[in-house]
Write an enzyme that holds these catalytic residues in place. Sequence first.
Site, PDB file in Angstrom:
ATOM      1  CG  HIS A 129      -2.151   0.862   1.036  1.00  0.00           C
ATOM      2  ND1 HIS A 129      -3.438   0.427   1.276  1.00  0.00           N
ATOM      3  CD2 HIS A 129      -2.267   2.149   0.645  1.00  0.00           C
ATOM      4  CE1 HIS A 129      -4.292   1.411   1.055  1.00  0.00           C
ATOM      5  NE2 HIS A 129      -3.602   2.476   0.677  1.00  0.00           N
ATOM      6  CD  GLU A 133      -6.714   3.287  -4.350  1.00  0.00           C
ATOM      7  OE1 GLU A 133      -5.967   4.283  -4.249  1.00  0.00           O
ATOM      8  OE2 GLU A 133      -7.880   3.275  -3.936  1.00  0.00           O
ATOM      9  CG  ASN A 192      -9.728   0.140  -3.525  1.00  0.00           C
ATOM     10  OD1 ASN A 192     -10.218  -0.910  -3.133  1.00  0.00           O
ATOM     11  ND2 ASN A 192      -8.479   0.475  -3.261  1.00  0.00           N
ATOM     12  CE1 TYR A 206     -12.725   6.242  -0.561  1.00  0.00           C
ATOM     13  CE2 TYR A 206     -11.320   5.365  -2.295  1.00  0.00           C
ATOM     14  CZ  TYR A 206     -11.656   5.448  -0.959  1.00  0.00           C
ATOM     15  OH  TYR A 206     -10.948   4.724  -0.021  1.00  0.00           O
ATOM     16  CD  GLU A 213      -8.736   2.011  -0.244  1.00  0.00           C
ATOM     17  OE1 GLU A 213      -9.039   3.189  -0.568  1.00  0.00           O
ATOM     18  OE2 GLU A 213      -7.571   1.595  -0.186  1.00  0.00           O
TER      19      GLU A 213
END
Length: 472
Positions: free
Chosen positions: A124, A169, A298, A300, A376
């Site tokens: 990460h 990511e 992930n 958002y 995420e």
Amino acid sequence: MPDLTPATFPPAFLWGAATSAYQIEGAVREGGRTPSIWDTFSHTPGRTAGGEHGDIAVDHYHRYRDDVALMADLGLTAYRFSVSWPRVQPTGRGPAVQVGLDFYRRLVDELLAHGIKPALTLYHWDLPQELEDAGGWPERDTAYRFAEYAQIVGEALGDRVEQWTTLNEPWCSAFLGYASGVHAPGRTDAGASLRAAHHLNLAHGLGTSALRSAMPARNSIAVSLNSAVVRPASLSPADMAAVRKIDDLANGVFHGPMLHGTYPRSLLDATRSVTDWSYVRDGDLTLIHQPLDALGLNYYTPALVEAAEAAPPGSPRADGHGLSAFSPWPGADDVAFLQTPGERTEMGWTIDPTGLYDLIMRYAREAPGLPLHITENGAAYDDKPDPEGNVHDPERIAYLRGHLSAVHRAITDGADVRGYYLWSLMDNFEWAYGYQKRFGAVYVDFATLARTPKSSARWYGETARTGTLPAD
């Protein structure tokens, strides 16, 4: 009309929260740990908000037992954490430092003792600084160093950890780290960013093979991609071409070789002015294209793009990934990012659960039969305690309800989604934003490091216990 039907998730669905090592652990000089690129970056003046860094972070290294007990009290059934590469293998080469591995052994044992399933991410973003000094991800050797590191951690923890993720990511590592420079190591070389992307892909493939050789066959190996949901400003041919270009750079550059064993031809053509791709050697795509047991997504916010006049050097178009005089989209200077309408979080990101639904259904089609995890998803808000010390965050509850509803809808429509990991378990060091953005379900007083579950933590915990999303 409000939806009055409770949404019930599958009985084995995993209800988790996620963190990463540099954002929470602290103890950066204990147990033989040496600097990572984020230690160096955050201690470089002007790189992070207020010059803040992760030297102490939220001191999870010393408080992990209390943090695991808090997870159990909330009702979580899974916890996604990352291993600090320089804590385990300080120079990025050679044998492990056992005291570093021992921390993760203790953490895993504590999780299992509380009935919480550990989900381990190997990388990460905290590359050992010595490997960056040797060239970092643009250098091919870094991928082989990662495979060695994966072997070490797999041998140490593979008997107790069943869920593994190679990279988190890789888009951010490659393009924010080496093209726009807003993330560590802060380099601004478009060609180097594409080399980094390829070598991250190679690291994933080599690391997957190393893990399979080191662990029981029952273990699941995945990668977590922040795949973008890219939408056009119009259906004009020019705007649709802009979507294609950004989709290739955000998604195809990773899922192409990982899932299909090839880079999109349109990506190679669009970036010819930046790189000749000669670093892709014979056999690389076979090494990268390893069978996966799951895929982490992930999400958002979606992206909205349109064709535009080519931006002159030093004037990048805003894309929601931090301010820089250099673009994280090599070869896409003729694409503009637009602000999507709607309510926003403290990050300025539009709240749009339909994007999560669309992302899930895309990968249900892109990789049929491959289980999916939402590794995420979350939101930053300006959370503050009230006079009694309670932290109420109804905005985050609404955000979670909307996005979990999108996950449930996708499952109902046939997607094989096995788990959801809220970002984040607690407020932490939010990379270049320092401690200014609070994503946590648990409030952290950064002066005392006291933890206080927000109202969203209790709401999410109750949802996890019942496996049912309450009706509106």
